[in-house]
Design a protein around this motif. Structure first.
Motif, PDB file in Angstrom:
ATOM      1  N   LEU A  42     -35.590 -40.328   1.883  1.00  0.00           N
ATOM      2  CA  LEU A  42     -36.604 -40.927   2.741  1.00  0.00           C
ATOM      3  C   LEU A  42     -37.161 -39.925   3.738  1.00  0.00           C
ATOM      4  O   LEU A  42     -38.218 -40.124   4.315  1.00  0.00           O
ATOM      5  N   SER A  43     -36.435 -38.825   3.948  1.00  0.00           N
ATOM      6  CA  SER A  43     -36.902 -37.827   4.916  1.00  0.00           C
ATOM      7  C   SER A  43     -38.148 -37.110   4.409  1.00  0.00           C
ATOM      8  O   SER A  43     -38.937 -36.605   5.197  1.00  0.00           O
ATOM      9  N   ARG A  44     -38.306 -37.039   3.096  1.00  0.00           N
ATOM     10  CA  ARG A  44     -39.400 -36.295   2.470  1.00  0.00           C
ATOM     11  C   ARG A  44     -39.519 -34.880   3.031  1.00  0.00           C
ATOM     12  O   ARG A  44     -40.603 -34.316   3.094  1.00  0.00           O
ATOM     13  N   GLY A  45     -38.390 -34.341   3.473  1.00  0.00           N
ATOM     14  CA  GLY A  45     -38.383 -32.959   3.945  1.00  0.00           C
ATOM     15  C   GLY A  45     -38.584 -32.779   5.444  1.00  0.00           C
ATOM     16  O   GLY A  45     -38.594 -31.663   5.947  1.00  0.00           O
ATOM     17  N   TRP A  46     -38.728 -33.875   6.184  1.00  0.00           N
ATOM     18  CA  TRP A  46     -38.961 -33.779   7.633  1.00  0.00           C
ATOM     19  C   TRP A  46     -37.666 -33.614   8.413  1.00  0.00           C
ATOM     20  O   TRP A  46     -37.688 -33.392   9.620  1.00  0.00           O
ATOM     21  N   GLY A  47     -36.541 -33.747   7.733  1.00  0.00           N
ATOM     22  CA  GLY A  47     -35.246 -33.623   8.402  1.00  0.00           C
ATOM     23  C   GLY A  47     -34.219 -34.353   7.566  1.00  0.00           C
ATOM     24  O   GLY A  47     -33.976 -35.536   7.765  1.00  0.00           O
ATOM     25  N   ASP A  48     -33.653 -33.634   6.611  1.00  0.00           N
ATOM     26  CA  ASP A  48     -32.775 -34.283   5.631  1.00  0.00           C
ATOM     27  C   ASP A  48     -31.483 -34.803   6.255  1.00  0.00           C
ATOM     28  O   ASP A  48     -30.826 -35.658   5.686  1.00  0.00           O
ATOM     29  N   GLN A  49     -31.110 -34.270   7.426  1.00  0.00           N
ATOM     30  CA  GLN A  49     -29.862 -34.727   8.066  1.00  0.00           C
ATOM     31  C   GLN A  49     -30.100 -35.968   8.924  1.00  0.00           C
ATOM     32  O   GLN A  49     -29.161 -36.571   9.414  1.00  0.00           O
ATOM     33  N   LEU A  50     -31.356 -36.322   9.120  1.00  0.00           N
ATOM     34  CA  LEU A  50     -31.684 -37.447   9.994  1.00  0.00           C
ATOM     35  C   LEU A  50     -31.727 -38.751   9.206  1.00  0.00           C
ATOM     36  O   LEU A  50     -31.864 -38.748   7.984  1.00  0.00           O
ATOM     37  N   ILE A  51     -31.607 -39.859   9.915  1.00  0.00           N
ATOM     38  CA  ILE A  51     -31.673 -41.174   9.273  1.00  0.00           C
ATOM     39  C   ILE A  51     -33.112 -41.682   9.361  1.00  0.00           C
ATOM     40  O   ILE A  51     -33.645 -41.846  10.462  1.00  0.00           O
ATOM     41  N   PRO A  80     -52.210 -29.457   3.150  1.00  0.00           N
ATOM     42  CA  PRO A  80     -51.610 -28.223   3.687  1.00  0.00           C
ATOM     43  C   PRO A  80     -51.245 -28.322   5.174  1.00  0.00           C
ATOM     44  O   PRO A  80     -50.250 -27.746   5.609  1.00  0.00           O
ATOM     45  N   HIS A  81     -52.013 -29.096   5.938  1.00  0.00           N
ATOM     46  CA  HIS A  81     -51.703 -29.262   7.368  1.00  0.00           C
ATOM     47  C   HIS A  81     -50.404 -30.046   7.544  1.00  0.00           C
ATOM     48  O   HIS A  81     -49.581 -29.711   8.397  1.00  0.00           O
ATOM     49  N   SER A  82     -50.235 -31.084   6.725  1.00  0.00           N
ATOM     50  CA  SER A  82     -48.998 -31.869   6.759  1.00  0.00           C
ATOM     51  C   SER A  82     -47.816 -30.985   6.377  1.00  0.00           C
ATOM     52  O   SER A  82     -46.766 -31.003   7.024  1.00  0.00           O
ATOM     53  N   GLN A  83     -47.988 -30.207   5.318  1.00  0.00           N
ATOM     54  CA  GLN A  83     -46.910 -29.336   4.839  1.00  0.00           C
ATOM     55  C   GLN A  83     -46.502 -28.325   5.902  1.00  0.00           C
ATOM     56  O   GLN A  83     -45.320 -28.070   6.114  1.00  0.00           O
ATOM     57  N   ALA A  84     -47.499 -27.738   6.567  1.00  0.00           N
ATOM     58  CA  ALA A  84     -47.232 -26.718   7.577  1.00  0.00           C
ATOM     59  C   ALA A  84     -46.494 -27.322   8.771  1.00  0.00           C
ATOM     60  O   ALA A  84     -45.533 -26.730   9.283  1.00  0.00           O
ATOM     61  N   LEU A  85     -46.931 -28.522   9.190  1.00  0.00           N
ATOM     62  CA  LEU A  85     -46.265 -29.169  10.319  1.00  0.00           C
ATOM     63  C   LEU A  85     -44.838 -29.564   9.937  1.00  0.00           C
ATOM     64  O   LEU A  85     -43.903 -29.384  10.716  1.00  0.00           O
ATOM     65  N   LYS A  86     -44.681 -30.077   8.724  1.00  0.00           N
ATOM     66  CA  LYS A  86     -43.355 -30.484   8.247  1.00  0.00           C
ATOM     67  C   LYS A  86     -42.371 -29.316   8.301  1.00  0.00           C
ATOM     68  O   LYS A  86     -41.233 -29.462   8.736  1.00  0.00           O
ATOM     69  N   LYS A  87     -42.836 -28.145   7.888  1.00  0.00           N
ATOM     70  CA  LYS A  87     -41.968 -26.964   7.831  1.00  0.00           C
ATOM     71  C   LYS A  87     -41.451 -26.612   9.226  1.00  0.00           C
ATOM     72  O   LYS A  87     -40.241 -26.446   9.420  1.00  0.00           O
ATOM     73  N   VAL A  88     -42.345 -26.538  10.210  1.00  0.00           N
ATOM     74  CA  VAL A  88     -41.884 -26.167  11.558  1.00  0.00           C
ATOM     75  C   VAL A  88     -41.067 -27.290  12.194  1.00  0.00           C
ATOM     76  O   VAL A  88     -40.114 -27.031  12.925  1.00  0.00           O
ATOM     77  N   PHE A  89     -41.417 -28.537  11.892  1.00  0.00           N
ATOM     78  CA  PHE A  89     -40.676 -29.680  12.416  1.00  0.00           C
ATOM     79  C   PHE A  89     -39.228 -29.662  11.893  1.00  0.00           C
ATOM     80  O   PHE A  89     -38.281 -29.822  12.646  1.00  0.00           O
ATOM     81  N   ALA A  90     -39.090 -29.433  10.597  1.00  0.00           N
ATOM     82  CA  ALA A  90     -37.765 -29.454   9.967  1.00  0.00           C
ATOM     83  C   ALA A  90     -36.909 -28.265  10.417  1.00  0.00           C
ATOM     84  O   ALA A  90     -35.687 -28.356  10.450  1.00  0.00           O
TER      85      ALA A  90
END
Length: 173
Positions: A42-51, A80-90
């Motif tokens: 469910l994280s879709r890569g935004w934080g796999d350790q998070l609930i 690409p904007h979502s992907q870039a933000l996801k990377k720095v967020f994660a």
């Protein structure tokens, strides 16, 4: 209710035995240790350790009952904007730590709730909702034309907005 759980256990056994049969046939050819690719969570890569919650309804319910604020990230896999933000967020350790204090939801589709698109449906956009289920339209990013958008370079602003969402909570409850 009993029959139902028997059925699901039985189905599970069928699935397991199929998987085992498949593996047994392949054993001799595949000797290399390939790490199994983890299923998409469910994280879709935004934080796999998070609930992460699964639906908007579940997220609202949890926010209300846990008295935690809700953070909703709207994004798209092929943006690409979502992907870039996801990377720095994660990869942002402080954000990942602070995120544990939130009910979390990331969505790749729009809900029917117009309150989640105060100034339009664009991605990525991040909105906060307090436990009284009020959208905090006052917690914005730095772009006047897309109030809830964040670029990777805005990650520290997003972090301070997360802190703001938690602080407002303490003063208002």
């Amino acid at each position: 209710a009993m029959e139902k759980s028997y059925v699901s256990v039985f189905l599970l056994l069928i699935v397991i035995s199929c998987a085992l049969a498949k593996d047994a046939g392949k054993k001799d050819t595949k000797d290399t240790t390939v790490k199994p690719k983890l299923p998409q969570t469910l994280s879709r890569g935004w934080g796999d350790q998070l609930i992460w919650t699964q639906t908007y309804e579940e997220a609202l319910f949890r926010a209300k009952h846990s008295q935690k604020p809700l953070m909703i990230i709207h994004h798209l896999e092929d943006c690409p904007h979502s992907q870039a933000l996801k990377k720095v967020f994660a990869e942002h350790k402080d954000i990942q730590k602070l995120a544990e204090k939130f009910i979390l939801l990331n969505l790749v589709y729009e809900t029917t709730d117009k309150n989640l698109a105060p100034d339009g449906q664009y991605v990525p956009r991040v909105l906060f909702i307090d436990p009284s289920l009020t959208v905090r339209a006052d917690i914005t990013g730095r772009y006047s034309n897309r109030l809830y958008a964040y670029e990777p370079s805005d990650i520290s602003l997003l972090y301070s907005n997360m802190q703001k969402a938690l602080k407002l909570l303490k003063t208002e409850l």
